[in-house]
Enzyme design. Structure first.
Site, PDB file in Angstrom:
ATOM      1  N   GLU A   1      32.583  30.031  75.451  1.00 16.13           N
ATOM      2  CA  GLU A   1      33.909  30.424  75.962  1.00 16.13           C
ATOM      3  C   GLU A   1      34.192  31.996  75.733  1.00 16.13           C
ATOM      4  O   GLU A   1      34.957  32.646  76.669  1.00 16.13           O
ATOM      5  CB  GLU A   1      35.083  29.753  75.080  1.00 16.13           C
ATOM      6  CG  GLU A   1      35.161  28.168  75.535  1.00 16.13           C
ATOM      7  CD  GLU A   1      34.212  27.242  74.518  1.00 16.13           C
ATOM      8  OE1 GLU A   1      33.506  27.903  73.839  1.00 16.13           O
ATOM      9  OE2 GLU A   1      34.460  26.099  74.567  1.00 16.13           O
TER      10      GLU A   1
ATOM     11  N   PHE B   1      42.033  16.033  65.773  1.00 16.63           N
ATOM     12  CA  PHE B   1      40.509  16.309  66.145  1.00 16.63           C
ATOM     13  C   PHE B   1      40.690  17.512  67.150  1.00 16.63           C
ATOM     14  O   PHE B   1      41.232  17.446  68.285  1.00 16.63           O
ATOM     15  CB  PHE B   1      39.647  15.034  66.624  1.00 16.63           C
ATOM     16  CG  PHE B   1      38.334  15.507  67.208  1.00 16.63           C
ATOM     17  CD1 PHE B   1      37.363  16.034  66.309  1.00 16.63           C
ATOM     18  CD2 PHE B   1      37.983  15.427  68.655  1.00 16.63           C
ATOM     19  CE1 PHE B   1      36.236  16.620  66.821  1.00 16.63           C
ATOM     20  CE2 PHE B   1      36.685  16.104  68.936  1.00 16.63           C
ATOM     21  CZ  PHE B   1      35.945  16.600  68.069  1.00 16.63           C
ATOM     22  N   GLN B   2      39.913  18.558  66.777  1.00 19.55           N
ATOM     23  CA  GLN B   2      40.120  19.947  67.697  1.00 19.55           C
ATOM     24  C   GLN B   2      41.331  20.417  67.727  1.00 19.55           C
ATOM     25  O   GLN B   2      41.356  20.847  68.918  1.00 19.55           O
ATOM     26  CB  GLN B   2      39.275  19.764  68.894  1.00 19.55           C
ATOM     27  CG  GLN B   2      37.720  19.277  68.862  1.00 19.55           C
ATOM     28  CD  GLN B   2      37.045  19.091  70.032  1.00 19.55           C
ATOM     29  OE1 GLN B   2      37.720  19.104  71.183  1.00 19.55           O
ATOM     30  NE2 GLN B   2      35.639  19.886  69.936  1.00 19.55           N
TER      31      GLN B   2
ATOM     32  N   LYS C   1      47.825  18.078  76.305  1.00 20.12           N
ATOM     33  CA  LYS C   1      46.855  17.139  77.168  1.00 20.12           C
ATOM     34  C   LYS C   1      47.968  16.259  78.065  1.00 20.12           C
ATOM     35  O   LYS C   1      47.624  15.949  79.242  1.00 20.12           O
ATOM     36  CB  LYS C   1      46.193  16.088  76.336  1.00 20.12           C
ATOM     37  CG  LYS C   1      45.199  15.117  77.135  1.00 20.12           C
ATOM     38  CD  LYS C   1      44.353  14.413  76.302  1.00 20.12           C
ATOM     39  CE  LYS C   1      43.369  13.562  77.149  1.00 20.12           C
ATOM     40  NZ  LYS C   1      42.668  12.481  76.308  1.00 20.12           N
TER      41      LYS C   1
ATOM     42  N   MET D   1      23.271  52.523  67.378  1.00 25.63           N
ATOM     43  CA  MET D   1      24.382  53.273  66.685  1.00 25.63           C
ATOM     44  C   MET D   1      24.537  53.166  65.080  1.00 25.63           C
ATOM     45  O   MET D   1      25.034  54.088  64.490  1.00 25.63           O
ATOM     46  CB  MET D   1      25.987  52.870  67.317  1.00 25.63           C
ATOM     47  CG  MET D   1      26.820  53.775  67.283  1.00 25.63           C
ATOM     48  SD  MET D   1      26.587  55.712  67.688  1.00 25.63           S
ATOM     49  CE  MET D   1      27.184  55.518  69.262  1.00 25.63           C
TER      50      MET D   1
END
Lengths: 190, 634
Positions: free
Chosen positions: B87, B149-150, B199, B519
């Site tokens: 993502e 969940f999640q 949802k 760097m």
């Protein structure tokens, strides 16, 4: 070293840093949307931008869709102006005003639970009454004194009552309103 | 140069055609299964709203609670969903899409980890004022706050790093919230807006209509960006310009966002003021223009920083005088009057105290300023311009490895960047990663076109280049899009090689491999007394890696091979990668150490990183070799 003219430090005075001026207490009023999470947005912003809130009072306004916040912040003019500008960037903030130097009424309310004995009770009651306070609860060994007034008045009463023993103290933080007919709420553009 | 075998794979046109056919079959089967039209649900409203806003692509990754959206995507064929491999890449791709095209980018993730993975990308857009709408699913409303969940408090997480965010709990809110989100993301000072949708809101039936633009604006009384500058302040600026002997424009991203490049150049020509630019201001003027003076700041050109330090009038437009530009504020431009033009009032007085502050859109302010500005005869600036030209000649000659060889002919990074830019006609989108590669791109990209330079300036997000270049390639398909990344940043998001192959996104990757975190190595050499740690970076055999992914690739280690490889990569119809084995110890100069001022630039350091183990004849350090010296050899 570039050798550029005028660049030698010490010859030219150093550029001032924003926020390095004289600090004082500022009173900020914010009219915000009355929506879930708005207080969190304001608090989160102040934390993230490193502004220290001394007190914060939130309540309903005349309109059910807005709330009013009164914040006290310590800082110099630039620092506090930066805070108000950052607040303005929040979509839910409708109006922000630094009212420190305006003609205002500033009050807060304190409840002070003081330890008393039969002997000291009248003295505590008279201190409260002398400062336009009142006793709102009375028991054998304690009284609750309610004081409404400018923060300095509340400070004074707290100081006077301290010698009797303060069991518990709660203050609302300042709420302010401009004197005269002006209204911050009416200035909100809709 | 060596070329990997090109493995025809998932990205071939035949594979894409069969994928399209499969989707159509699925769609037909689905309609048949339903036995007729189905009710409009929140997910439909979301797709409609995106299409109404002009979105044609979504970068995303599915998951449990966002599946209702994937269930209806097939019914909204105008939306192309591009499946990423992580993502974070979706957020960077939406960001790159927005930077290159000027349109709002859209990324999508599921709840919990899907949402937290977007966070780095959202933060990147926030710091660089890039319009992105990030959409996440969340658990059904009844489960919110139950540690389902999640489930994670993602709106709590994105709150301080978005321009605004929403938690949507009902399907009826979706049309309005999406329209508002796009309006907020693209107007005023742009930025990311996050919309978290439960949802059940995605699945709920709704007949809520889409609001008009004026309804959206009327519903936002607390959001009225100030576009026009105060006329009196603009007059003050015109007077200051007339009085200035050494004026300098500092142009930033705000000019590009406002599309004020033409007005900027007019001002520069009319009043004969040279233009310097910030990292995100690159492309604001054709670098070959006589009034284009150069890139400023920590790794900017010495002549530009010198001009700033000696200026009597700095006109900052759409930039924020950030610490990478000013260095130590107390010694910044000691004799200059500071003008600050920005659309965000909170930027003014935040980092420096402005003598002439002007709040407004860069283009509108410039439009108002032009008629008030007197025409200046170039001859009147002769002394100033002669001095600037001398400084420029000095600083450009010292920093450049035009021969392509840094130390005994080892490939130099600045040369590679210059050849890529030239080979692409100075018209490609060059997306940099973060670190030395980013500074080389900024200094040597030779940009001529607005929005052709993409770089994570504010947040400095490693791993940005490849996914952001994917977005740029989709956002501006008529332009070539290069991702120029170091081996550090590339290894952070190289999983997206699969995305560009599967979706046939024609990104050209220039991997600047110095087998180091360059760097970090440079700072450890200069600032930390050569106390090297964790800067050696092992990597895979990138030709084999590309072969595994089915990506055409070349390896280049000599200056004379660069042009042919660039041409070969550009000739590929689709993505390609060039693995440049560049000098391991080349530093980016000049460098302003943190806390120092613009007059304290370091030009070279010690032996300039020269090392006997390196060179055309010497062995290269092999970081995969367990016997290789740890932490450098100095």
């Amino acid at each position: 070293m570039s050798g550029a003219p005028n660049s030698a430090a010490g010859v030219t005075p150093a550029r001032a840093l924003p926020g390095s001026g004289d600090e004082r207490r500022h009173l900020i009023v914010a009219i915000v949307n009355n929506r879930p999470g708005v207080l969190n947005r304001v608090a989160s912003l102040m934390r993230a931008r490193n502004f220290n809130i001394e007190s914060l009072a939130v309540s309903a306004t005349e309109r059910s869709d807005t709330s009013r916040m009164t914040l006290t912040i310590v800082g110099d003019e630039v620092h506090v102006e930066q805070a108000t500008k950052q607040l303005y960037k929040l979509i839910d903030v409708l109006k922000v005003q630094d009212v420190t130097d305006e003609a205002i009424v500033e009050h807060e309310l304190a409840l002070i639970k003081v330890r008393v004995t039969g002997k000291s009770r009248p003295e505590v009651v008279s201190i409260a009454e002398m400062h336009r306070g009142r006793v709102v609860d009375l028991s054998d060994d304690a009284v609750i004194v309610e004081i409404v007034g400018e923060p300095s008045e509340v400070d004074r009463v707290v100081e006077l009552l301290r010698e009797f023993g303060i069991k518990e103290l709660v203050r609302t933080g300042s709420v302010v309103m401009s004197r005269g007919s002006g209204s911050i709420e009416e200035q909100v553009k809709r | 140069m060596t070329q990997a075998k090109h493995v025809p794979g998932a990205g071939s046109s035949a594979a894409l055609a069969s994928e399209r056919a499969r989707k159509e079959m699925l769609r037909d089967a689905r309609i048949e299964r339903r036995g007729g039209p189905r009710p409009r649900i929140g997910a439909d409203a979301l797709c409609e709203a995106l299409l109404l806003q002009g979105s044609t692509s979504i970068w995303g990754y599915p998951g449990g609670v966002i599946l209702p959206l994937y269930d209806v995507l097939v019914d909204h064929p105008g939306l192309r969903h591009i499946l990423v491999r992580h993502e974070q890449a979706a957020a960077h791709a939406a960001d790159g899409y927005a930077r290159a095209s000027g349109k709002v980018g859209v990324c999508l993730g599921t709840s919990g980890p899907g949402a937290t993975n977007l966070v780095t990308g959202i933060g990147t857009s926030m710091l660089d004022s890039v319009p992105v709408v990030a959409i996440t699913g969340n658990v059904p409303g009844v489960l919110l706050g139950k540690d389902a969940f999640q489930e994670i408090d993602i709106t709590g997480i994105t709150l301080p790093m978005t321009k605004h965010n929403y938690l949507v709990r009902s399907a009826d809110e979706i049309p309005h919230v999406i329209a508002e989100a796009f309006h907020i993301a693209r107007s005023g000072r742009p930025g990311p807006v996050h919309v978290d949708i439960t949802k059940d809101a995605l699945m709920g039936e709704t007949s809520a209509p889409h609001p008009t633009q004026s309804e959206v604006e009327a519903g936002l009384p607390g959001y009225r960006p100030k576009m026009d500058g105060n006329a009196r302040q603009i007059k003050l600026l015109a007077d200051a310009i007339a009085a200035a002997k050494r004026p300098l424009i500092l142009a930033g991203h705000g000019v590009l966002i406002a599309q004020g490049e033409r007005e900027l150049l007019e001002l520069a020509r009319q009043a004969q003021i040279p233009i310097a630019w910030t990292l995100l201001g690159i492309g604001v003027v054709d670098e070959a223009d006589p009034l284009a003076y150069g890139y400023m700041g920590m790794h900017g050109w010495k002549h530009v920083n010198r001009a700033i330090q000696s200026s009597d009038l700095l006109i900052g437009i759409g930039m924020r005088y950030d610490d990478r530009v000013t260095g130590n504020v107390r010694t910044f431009a000691p004799s200059a009057k500071i003008v600050h033009i920005d659309i965000d009032p909170a930027e003014i007085g935040k980092n420096v105290v402005a003598d002439i502050p002007i709040v407004g859109d860069a283009k509108r302010v410039l439009e108002a300023l032009l008629p008030m500005t007197e025409r200046v005869d170039p001859a009147a600036r002769a002394t100033y311009f002669t001095e600037l030209a001398t400084w420029r000649k000095e600083s450009e000659s010292s920093a450049w490895h035009g021969s392509g060889g840094w130390r005994d002919g080892v490939l130099s990074a600045d040369f590679v960047v210059e050849r890529i830019a030239a080979g692409s006609g100075y018209d490609a989108n060059l997306t940099a990663d973060v670190g030395q590669n980013q500074m080389w791109v900024a200094r040597y990209g030779g940009f001529k076109r607005a929005n052709s330079h993409l770089s994570s300036g504010g947040l400095g997000t490693m791993g940005f280049a490849l996914p952001a270049a994917m977005g740029a390639a989709i956002g501006t398909p008529e332009k070539t899009s290069w991702a120029i990344a170091g081996d550090g940043g590339f290894q952070m998001t190289l999983q997206e090689l699969a995305t560009i192959v599967q979706e046939r996104i024609p990104v050209k990757i220039a991997l600047m491999d110095n087998k180091k975190l360059g760097m970090i190595r440079q700072w450890q050499e200069i600032v930390y007394a050569g106390n090297y740690h964790s800067e050696q970076l092992a990597g895979p055999d990138y030709l084999k890696l590309c072969e595994a992914y089915g990506l055409p690739a070349w390896k280049v280690a000599k200056p004379e091979e660069v042009d042919a490889a660039v041409a070969a990569a550009l000739a590929v119809d689709g993505p390609a990668l060039i693995w440049f084995e560049i000098a391991e110890r080349q530093n980016v100069y000049p460098m302003m150490p943190a806390g120092k001022g613009l007059s304290d630039l370091i030009d070279k350091w010690g032996d300039d990183g020269e090392d006997v183990t390196e060179g055309a004849s010497g062995p290269r350090l092999d970081p995969t070799d367990p016997n290789a010296p740890k932490g450098g050899t100095e």
